[in-house]
Design an enzyme around this catalytic site. Structure first.
Site, short mmCIF file in Angstrom:
data_model
loop_
_atom_site.label_atom_id
_atom_site.label_comp_id
_atom_site.label_asym_id
_atom_site.label_seq_id
_atom_site.Cartn_x
_atom_site.Cartn_y
_atom_site.Cartn_z
N GLY A 8 0.84 -1.18 0.00
CA GLY A 8 0.00 0.00 0.00
C GLY A 8 0.88 1.23 0.00
O GLY A 8 1.29 1.71 1.06
N ARG A 11 -0.58 7.26 1.28
CA ARG A 11 0.03 8.32 2.11
C ARG A 11 0.81 7.75 3.29
O ARG A 11 1.95 8.13 3.53
CB ARG A 11 -1.06 9.28 2.60
CG ARG A 11 -1.73 10.03 1.46
CD ARG A 11 -2.79 10.98 1.98
NE ARG A 11 -3.40 11.72 0.90
CZ ARG A 11 -4.52 11.37 0.28
NH1 ARG A 11 -5.16 10.26 0.64
NH2 ARG A 11 -5.03 12.11 -0.70
N ARG A 82 -10.92 6.21 5.88
CA ARG A 82 -12.31 6.70 5.97
C ARG A 82 -12.40 8.11 5.44
O ARG A 82 -11.40 8.85 5.37
CB ARG A 82 -12.81 6.59 7.39
CG ARG A 82 -11.96 7.35 8.37
CD ARG A 82 -12.31 6.98 9.79
NE ARG A 82 -11.35 7.54 10.71
CZ ARG A 82 -11.66 8.05 11.88
NH1 ARG A 82 -12.92 8.10 12.26
NH2 ARG A 82 -10.73 8.52 12.67
N ARG A 88 -14.14 4.14 11.54
CA ARG A 88 -13.19 3.16 10.97
C ARG A 88 -13.91 1.88 10.58
O ARG A 88 -13.54 1.22 9.63
CB ARG A 88 -12.07 2.89 11.97
CG ARG A 88 -11.17 4.10 12.21
CD ARG A 88 -10.15 3.85 13.30
NE ARG A 88 -9.28 5.00 13.54
CZ ARG A 88 -9.52 5.95 14.44
NH1 ARG A 88 -10.61 5.92 15.16
NH2 ARG A 88 -8.67 6.95 14.60
N SER A 119 -3.79 -0.88 8.31
CA SER A 119 -5.08 -0.61 7.67
C SER A 119 -6.23 -0.73 8.68
O SER A 119 -6.19 -1.58 9.57
CB SER A 119 -5.32 -1.61 6.53
OG SER A 119 -4.19 -1.69 5.70
N ASN A 120 -7.22 0.09 8.50
CA ASN A 120 -8.36 0.13 9.43
C ASN A 120 -9.56 -0.67 8.95
O ASN A 120 -9.74 -0.81 7.76
CB ASN A 120 -8.78 1.60 9.63
CG ASN A 120 -7.97 2.26 10.72
OD1 ASN A 120 -7.69 1.68 11.75
ND2 ASN A 120 -7.59 3.51 10.47
N HIS A 175 -8.83 0.81 18.42
CA HIS A 175 -8.47 2.08 17.78
C HIS A 175 -9.75 2.71 17.21
O HIS A 175 -9.94 2.80 16.01
CB HIS A 175 -7.47 1.78 16.66
CG HIS A 175 -6.91 2.98 15.99
ND1 HIS A 175 -6.36 4.05 16.66
CD2 HIS A 175 -6.78 3.28 14.66
CE1 HIS A 175 -5.93 4.93 15.77
NE2 HIS A 175 -6.18 4.50 14.57
P1 NAD Z 1 -4.29 5.83 0.82
O1 NAD Z 1 -5.57 5.77 0.07
O2 NAD Z 1 -3.42 7.01 0.65
O3 NAD Z 1 -3.42 4.53 0.46
C1 NAD Z 1 -3.94 3.25 0.40
C2 NAD Z 1 -3.18 2.51 -0.69
O4 NAD Z 1 -3.58 1.13 -0.68
C3 NAD Z 1 -3.46 3.06 -2.11
O5 NAD Z 1 -2.25 3.44 -2.72
C4 NAD Z 1 -4.11 1.85 -2.81
O6 NAD Z 1 -3.78 1.77 -4.19
C5 NAD Z 1 -3.51 0.70 -2.03
N1 NAD Z 1 -4.22 -0.55 -2.22
C6 NAD Z 1 -5.56 -0.75 -2.32
N2 NAD Z 1 -5.82 -2.06 -2.52
C7 NAD Z 1 -4.63 -2.70 -2.55
C8 NAD Z 1 -4.24 -4.05 -2.72
N3 NAD Z 1 -5.15 -5.03 -2.88
N4 NAD Z 1 -2.94 -4.35 -2.71
C9 NAD Z 1 -2.00 -3.38 -2.54
N5 NAD Z 1 -2.31 -2.08 -2.36
C10 NAD Z 1 -3.61 -1.74 -2.37
O7 NAD Z 1 -4.64 5.62 2.37
P2 NAD Z 1 -3.73 5.98 3.63
O8 NAD Z 1 -4.10 7.32 4.13
O9 NAD Z 1 -2.32 5.64 3.33
O10 NAD Z 1 -4.32 4.93 4.69
C11 NAD Z 1 -4.12 3.54 4.50
C12 NAD Z 1 -4.85 2.72 5.55
O11 NAD Z 1 -4.24 2.96 6.82
C13 NAD Z 1 -6.32 3.09 5.72
O12 NAD Z 1 -7.07 1.92 5.96
C14 NAD Z 1 -6.32 3.99 6.94
O13 NAD Z 1 -7.57 4.02 7.59
C15 NAD Z 1 -5.26 3.30 7.76
N6 NAD Z 1 -4.66 4.11 8.82
C16 NAD Z 1 -4.45 3.49 10.01
C17 NAD Z 1 -3.86 4.18 11.05
C18 NAD Z 1 -3.60 3.46 12.36
O14 NAD Z 1 -3.24 4.12 13.33
N7 NAD Z 1 -3.74 2.15 12.44
C19 NAD Z 1 -3.50 5.53 10.89
C20 NAD Z 1 -3.72 6.12 9.66
C21 NAD Z 1 -4.29 5.39 8.61
#
Ligand code: NAD
Length: 310
Positions: A8, A11, A82, A88, A119-120, A175
């Site tokens: 992934g 961001r 989200r 979440r 991932s959430n 979380h």
């Molecule tokens: P984002 O949309 O910027 O990035 C997600 C990436 O996942 C995208 O580049 C997408 O192409 C990729 N992706 C989708 N399906 C895929 C697959 N099957 N195989 C490989 N890659 C795939 O999102 P983000 O802001 O980077 O957030 C990512 C995740 O992290 C979200 O679920 C978000 O809620 C979670 N998150 C968790 C926390 C935490 O504290 N646990 C904090 C922030 C974000």
């Protein structure tokens, strides 16, 4: 570590890769994503910062999951964040499908790796990865509490004017809105925060911590938080890579601790070269226990939904 992969390259994934490379936490960082060419582009971009930050860590990216081969650790940040107004749990159905696909790639290409789920909804998805791999909890865990605790520390620093460096906080539980900030274990260089912050202000900080992600999402508008989340992930990886035996809140599969099992929850854990080497049990008071139980129930509710998504 020799190789850390990030699934992934969004961001959180990209920012994590930059920190891991800058801090030279491994020899190679590999990015995998389904967006055509994007992980390769991001990897090149990050690698070209090497002369500025003076790091000697290769950064590669690909749309081919075999790039995960020989990873010591895989960070999973694939999935939908989200949108404002969503919880979440609202992204559970979409992200379970992604996490299953990703888990199968990890099992195939990196069968000896540790998996750090981001991932959430992270508690439920950590549970899912644990079930799907059947790997021990030392190798499958998630990030939530390190971030939530840093948010609380930042709010306490803003409230008191003290350096964030001196502030230690603890957040347990899932979380989500039911997370359990524990002020009893929050100190400023060992002195309980209650010495500096009146109860009503402390309660406001606790509530703001619970909603910390939503606050940033509302302000950023088209993105959820990623700078502090990536730093939290890197902190956990640093503890593992350097065998620090740090005591950090992690999403761990519970095996009877806190009276719970078959659920992934935010609890204090020891991180060392073996990954999540143990869960630390705390004696919770009545209020903390009730809050923790509520949080477990909320995560169990999401876990219960997994069956209907198969
Ligand atoms: P984002 O949309 O910027 O990035 C997600 C990436 O996942 C995208 O580049 C997408 O192409 C990729 N992706 C989708 N399906 C895929 C697959 N099957 N195989 C490989 N890659 C795939 O999102 P983000 O802001 O980077 O957030 C990512 C995740 O992290 C979200 O679920 C978000 O809620 C979670 N998150 C968790 C926390 C935490 O504290 N646990 C904090 C922030 C974000």
């Amino acid at each position: 570590m020799n190789k850390i992969s990030i699934v992934g390259a969004g961001r959180v994934g990209e920012t994590t890769a930059q920190i891991l490379a800058e801090e030279e936490l491994c020899r190679e960082v590999a990015l995998y994503d389904v967006r055509e060419d994007v992980p390769a582009g991001i990897a090149l971009d990050i690698y070209q910062t090497a002369p500025f930050f003076e790091f000697d860590c290769r950064v590669i990216g690909s749309n081919d999951p075999s790039i995960l081969a020989e990873s010591d650790l895989v960070v999973v940040t694939a999935g939908f964040p989200r949108k404002p107004g969503m919880s979440r749990s609202d992204v559970l159905a979409a992200n379970v499908e992604i996490i299953d696909q990703v888990t199968d790639h990890i099992v195939e290409h990196a069968p000896d790796a540790m998996v750090l789920v981001v991932s959430n909804p992270v508690d439920t998805l950590t549970y899912r990865v644990s079930q799907r791999t059947g790997w021990p909890r030392s190798r499958v865990f998630g990030q939530a509490g390190v971030l939530d605790a840093s948010r609380m520390a930042a709010f306490i620093a803003q409230e008191t004017g003290f350096s964030a460096l001196d502030i230690t906080t603890l957040v347990l539980g899932g979380h989500g809105d039911t997370m359990v900030p524990v002020p009893r274990f929050c100190t400023i260089n060992g002195i309980p925060v209650s010495n500096f912050i009146p109860p009503d202000r402390l309660e406001a900080i606790i509530e703001r911590t619970r909603k910390g992600g939503a606050e940033i999402l509302a302000l950023r508008k088209n993105s959820s938080a990623y700078d502090a989340p990536a730093a939290a992930v890197a902190t956990m990886i640093d503890a593992i890579c350097n065998n620090r035996r740090r005591l950090l809140p992690c999403v761990a599969m519970l095996e009877g601790e806190y009276g719970e099992r078959d659920v992934a929850m935010g609890v204090p854990c020891i991180l060392d070269e073996g990954g999540l080497s143990s869960v630390v049990e705390l004696e919770l008071n009545e209020t903390e226990r009730a809050d923790f139980d509520r949080s477990v129930a909320a995560v169990r509710e999401d876990i219960g939904r997994l069956g209907s998504l198969d």
